[in-house]
Design a protein around this motif. Sequence first.
Motif, mmCIF file in Angstrom:
data_model
loop_
_atom_site.group_PDB
_atom_site.id
_atom_site.type_symbol
_atom_site.label_atom_id
_atom_site.label_comp_id
_atom_site.label_asym_id
_atom_site.label_seq_id
_atom_site.Cartn_x
_atom_site.Cartn_y
_atom_site.Cartn_z
ATOM 1 N N UNK A 11 0.862 -1.199 0.000
ATOM 2 C CA UNK A 11 0.000 0.000 0.000
ATOM 3 C C UNK A 11 0.894 1.244 0.000
ATOM 4 N N UNK A 12 1.919 1.220 0.852
ATOM 5 C CA UNK A 12 2.842 2.370 0.908
ATOM 6 C C UNK A 12 3.565 2.525 -0.428
ATOM 7 N N UNK A 13 3.933 1.368 -1.023
ATOM 8 C CA UNK A 13 4.648 1.407 -2.309
ATOM 9 C C UNK A 13 3.757 2.028 -3.394
ATOM 10 N N UNK A 14 2.463 1.648 -3.362
ATOM 11 C CA UNK A 14 1.519 2.215 -4.344
ATOM 12 C C UNK A 14 1.493 3.743 -4.240
ATOM 13 N N UNK A 39 -0.979 7.848 -14.388
ATOM 14 C CA UNK A 39 -0.187 7.789 -13.159
ATOM 15 C C UNK A 39 -0.713 6.685 -12.226
ATOM 16 N N UNK A 40 -2.029 6.646 -12.054
ATOM 17 C CA UNK A 40 -2.605 5.609 -11.183
ATOM 18 C C UNK A 40 -2.357 4.227 -11.796
ATOM 19 N N UNK A 41 -2.512 4.146 -13.093
ATOM 20 C CA UNK A 41 -2.318 2.868 -13.814
ATOM 21 C C UNK A 41 -0.923 2.291 -13.531
ATOM 22 N N UNK A 42 0.100 3.148 -13.665
ATOM 23 C CA UNK A 42 1.463 2.636 -13.477
ATOM 24 C C UNK A 42 1.720 2.287 -12.010
ATOM 25 N N UNK A 43 1.108 3.017 -11.086
ATOM 26 C CA UNK A 43 1.322 2.706 -9.662
ATOM 27 C C UNK A 43 0.615 1.401 -9.289
ATOM 28 N N UNK A 44 -0.574 1.175 -9.881
ATOM 29 C CA UNK A 44 -1.272 -0.102 -9.625
ATOM 30 C C UNK A 44 -0.438 -1.259 -10.172
#
Length: 384
Positions: free
Chosen positions: A317-320, A375-380
């Motif tokens: 979660x923190x990494x995301x 941005x969200x896509x790459x973090x997921x």
Amino acid sequence: MKNDIELATKFSHMGRPPAGLGTAVSHPVTRASTLLFEKAEDLYRNDIRGYGRHGTVVHDALAELFTELEGGVGTLLYPSGVAALTGPILSVVKPGDHILLTDSAYGPTRYFCQTFLKHMGVETTLFAPDIGADIADLIKETTSLILLESPGSLTFEIHDIPAIVKAAKARDVTTLIDNTWSAGISLSPLQMGVDISVHAATKYFGGHSDVMYGAAVFANQSHLKKARNTAKQLGNASSPDDAYQILRGFRSVIPRFRQQEATALALAEWLMTKREVQQVLHPAVKDHPDHALWKRDFTGGGCLFSVVLQPLSEDDVLKFIDRLQLFGIGYSYGGFESLAIHCDPQLRRHCANDLPGPLVRFACGLESMSDLKLDIEQALAAVF
Ligand SMILES: Cc1ncc(COP(=O)(O)O)c(C=O)c1O
């Protein structure tokens, strides 16, 4: 129902000095503690400003805009959103009173009720945000105040405001709502019978994440009078520089709000389709449990919503959050830049205490929606 265009016109033209020969468009900021008088007999007059704590012409202009926004009888200004909540609350309650607080309230509001007010001899009962008319069963002889927040902080539950107001009015109980999420643009609680509507103006009205401010707008003179008296005794003055920044933000709040609202809704609807996401907590999204209530009472959304991700380790979660490039890691919302936080509402008793996965809250700024999506896509992708 509010009309954006009419409001936008008013917010461009109200609270300005009359045009003259080369006058500035906006009121100048006057910094003052001492105000001077020509005659000693004027020192103790009640009909004029006597001292710096009583505000300036910029404060008056700002208060006028908030009153217009909410359709109230007057506005009091405070140095932060929290002060705009605690000041009016203190003007209503006295030792021995009982108050009702939504379990979905902003954390510091809850903390204030459960510590400061408790020490003062005021008892707080938490209620489920979906309580509706059943709130009548919780009202006691000593109940003086019902504290609402719709949608709720972090988890975005919507109250049935008219049903709660009806029960409150029947027992002569004051209602106060934290209306920060809607900016008073997409919800008009005073028109629904709520007595006091509070804004953390730090958010959308500041708009640039660089000023703290608060405002409380009143539906009637008696609450306004009491809260003014309390504010005076507590010394709740705010800086003219800060008031100026908020008034400046007011001029452009509607288009900023509408863009941020559209971005948030588009991202929320897209996140509904992602396998990594279990739930999207945004009342404007069709399968939200309170969508029908939202549709009945609101004319739009805000820039803030949450998602419940599929189960992840705490580290992931923190990494995301860390992997997000365009979403800054920080509290607040309503600024020009997007933010994300991981959060845990588990201390609640009546709602959201059994979420099936980690909760992440997104605040959408003015960036392009498609960039935020990427941005969200790459973090997921980095954690699933
Ligand atoms: C719903 C809500 N109410 C009140 C506040 C408090 O505002 P401020 O930070 O200006 O004290 C916040 C701040 O995050 C908030 O989110």
